[in-house]
Design a protein around this motif. Structure first.
Motif, short mmCIF file in Angstrom:
data_model
loop_
_atom_site.label_atom_id
_atom_site.label_comp_id
_atom_site.label_asym_id
_atom_site.label_seq_id
_atom_site.Cartn_x
_atom_site.Cartn_y
_atom_site.Cartn_z
N ALA A 157 1.30 -1.19 0.09
CA ALA A 157 -0.10 -0.59 -0.36
C ALA A 157 0.76 1.22 -0.04
CB ALA A 157 -0.87 -0.45 1.20
N ALA A 158 2.26 1.48 0.95
CA ALA A 158 3.06 2.51 0.97
C ALA A 158 3.57 2.67 -0.66
CB ALA A 158 3.88 2.32 1.75
N LEU A 159 3.91 1.63 -0.48
CA LEU A 159 4.92 1.32 -2.02
C LEU A 159 3.89 2.19 -3.34
CD1 LEU A 159 7.05 -1.26 -1.63
CD2 LEU A 159 7.45 1.24 -2.13
N ARG A 160 2.45 1.55 -3.57
CA ARG A 160 1.44 2.47 -4.60
C ARG A 160 1.24 3.99 -4.75
NH1 ARG A 160 -2.00 -3.10 -4.94
NH2 ARG A 160 -0.38 -4.44 -6.98
N GLU A 161 1.29 4.19 -2.90
CA GLU A 161 0.95 5.56 -2.63
C GLU A 161 2.10 6.23 -3.25
OE1 GLU A 161 -0.82 8.80 -1.57
OE2 GLU A 161 -1.55 7.34 -2.18
N ASP A 191 4.73 9.59 -7.64
CA ASP A 191 6.13 9.74 -8.32
C ASP A 191 6.10 8.24 -9.33
OD1 ASP A 191 8.56 9.80 -9.67
OD2 ASP A 191 9.28 10.13 -8.06
N PRO A 192 4.83 8.60 -10.42
CA PRO A 192 4.99 7.18 -11.35
C PRO A 192 6.75 6.70 -11.92
CG PRO A 192 3.22 8.85 -11.98
CD PRO A 192 4.32 9.60 -11.14
N LYS A 193 7.34 7.48 -11.73
CA LYS A 193 8.73 6.95 -12.59
C LYS A 193 9.86 6.86 -11.56
CE LYS A 193 7.51 10.50 -15.92
NZ LYS A 193 8.28 10.86 -17.02
N ASP A 194 9.63 6.58 -10.41
CA ASP A 194 10.57 5.90 -9.20
C ASP A 194 10.96 3.90 -9.41
OD1 ASP A 194 11.72 5.28 -6.49
OD2 ASP A 194 10.55 5.50 -5.45
#
Length: 75
Positions: A24-28, A33-36
């Motif tokens: 959940a934290a990583l998806r948030e 920042d969709p380029k991380d």
């Protein structure tokens, strides 16, 4: 940076064994920042540990596409 905070939180939760919390934290973080690439790599590992092989592979492929070097070892 809120995206970095969520990536770090996801990593800590993953290491603590809270895989749903980590995912959940990583998806948030990725929403912010969709380029991380590093977050995709960590997400791939957390999903794999959770049993989501398809999701894990997709996240790791995205990490590689974005240039994450470590994720190549898991592909």
């Amino acid at each position: 940076n809120n995206a970095l905070f969520h990536r770090n939180l996801g990593t800590v939760l993953h290491e603590a064994g809270d895989l749903p919390g980590a995912v959940a934290a990583l998806r948030e973080g990725l929403r912010l920042d969709p380029k991380d690439a590093a977050a995709y790599g960590e997400l791939g590992l957390a999903l794999g540990m959770s049993g989501d092989v398809v999701g894990s592979a997709a996240a790791l492929r995205e990490a590689i596409r974005l240039g994450h070097k470590t994720a190549k070892a898991f592909n």
